[in-house]
Design a protein around this motif. Structure first.
Motif, mmCIF file in Angstrom:
data_model
loop_
_atom_site.group_PDB
_atom_site.id
_atom_site.type_symbol
_atom_site.label_atom_id
_atom_site.label_comp_id
_atom_site.label_asym_id
_atom_site.label_seq_id
_atom_site.Cartn_x
_atom_site.Cartn_y
_atom_site.Cartn_z
ATOM 1 N N ASN A 90 -2.971 5.496 -0.294
ATOM 2 C CA ASN A 90 -4.379 3.924 -0.796
ATOM 3 C C ASN A 90 -4.357 4.647 0.630
ATOM 4 O O ASN A 90 -5.692 4.242 1.444
ATOM 5 C CB ASN A 90 -3.476 2.957 -0.705
ATOM 6 C CG ASN A 90 -3.366 2.656 -2.456
ATOM 7 O OD1 ASN A 90 -3.782 3.402 -3.547
ATOM 8 N ND2 ASN A 90 -2.228 1.946 -2.603
ATOM 9 N N ARG A 104 -8.264 5.295 2.036
ATOM 10 C CA ARG A 104 -9.035 3.945 3.360
ATOM 11 C C ARG A 104 -9.440 4.562 4.494
ATOM 12 O O ARG A 104 -11.123 4.472 4.779
ATOM 13 C CB ARG A 104 -7.914 3.082 3.589
ATOM 14 C CG ARG A 104 -8.796 1.478 3.944
ATOM 15 C CD ARG A 104 -10.106 1.033 3.884
ATOM 16 N NE ARG A 104 -10.423 0.261 4.118
ATOM 17 C CZ ARG A 104 -12.027 -0.534 4.282
ATOM 18 N NH1 ARG A 104 -11.965 0.853 3.073
ATOM 19 N NH2 ARG A 104 -12.419 -1.323 4.870
ATOM 20 N N GLY A 116 0.437 -1.160 -0.443
ATOM 21 C CA GLY A 116 0.491 0.369 -0.378
ATOM 22 C C GLY A 116 0.894 1.026 0.316
ATOM 23 O O GLY A 116 2.193 1.134 0.421
#
Length: 88
Positions: free
Chosen positions: A13, A17, A9
């Motif tokens: 990202n 999230r 990740g």
């Protein structure tokens, strides 16, 4: 917070999230508040003030039956019975 190559990740990202989770949490809170208001309106629509009080204390104030009985100056058994009548 370090991002390791194992997770695959990127920092972007992870931030994305976190934002999505925050939005999900806010929606859950909004849904809860809507349901709570619906329940309060249904309780307040009852024609017996005792029913309103016992249900409000139980389901809005989250009190135990023992606490409701003390608050209303009723016996525990009568509070349970009153609760049953109110739900009907």
């Amino acid at each position: 917070m370090q991002v390791s190559p194992k997770t695959g990740g990127s920092f972007e990202n992870i931030i994305e999230r976190i934002i999505i989770l925050g939005q999900d949490i806010n929606k859950e809170i909004d849904d809860y508040v809507d349901i709570k208001h619906k329940i309060i309106n249904q309780i307040n629509g009852l024609n017996d003030y005792r029913y309103v009080e016992v249900l409000y204390k139980k389901y809005v104030e989250f009190k135990r039956f023992e606490e409701v009985a003390v608050d209303m100056n009723y016996t525990y058994q009568y509070t349970i019975e009153l609760h049953g009548y109110a739900l009907n």
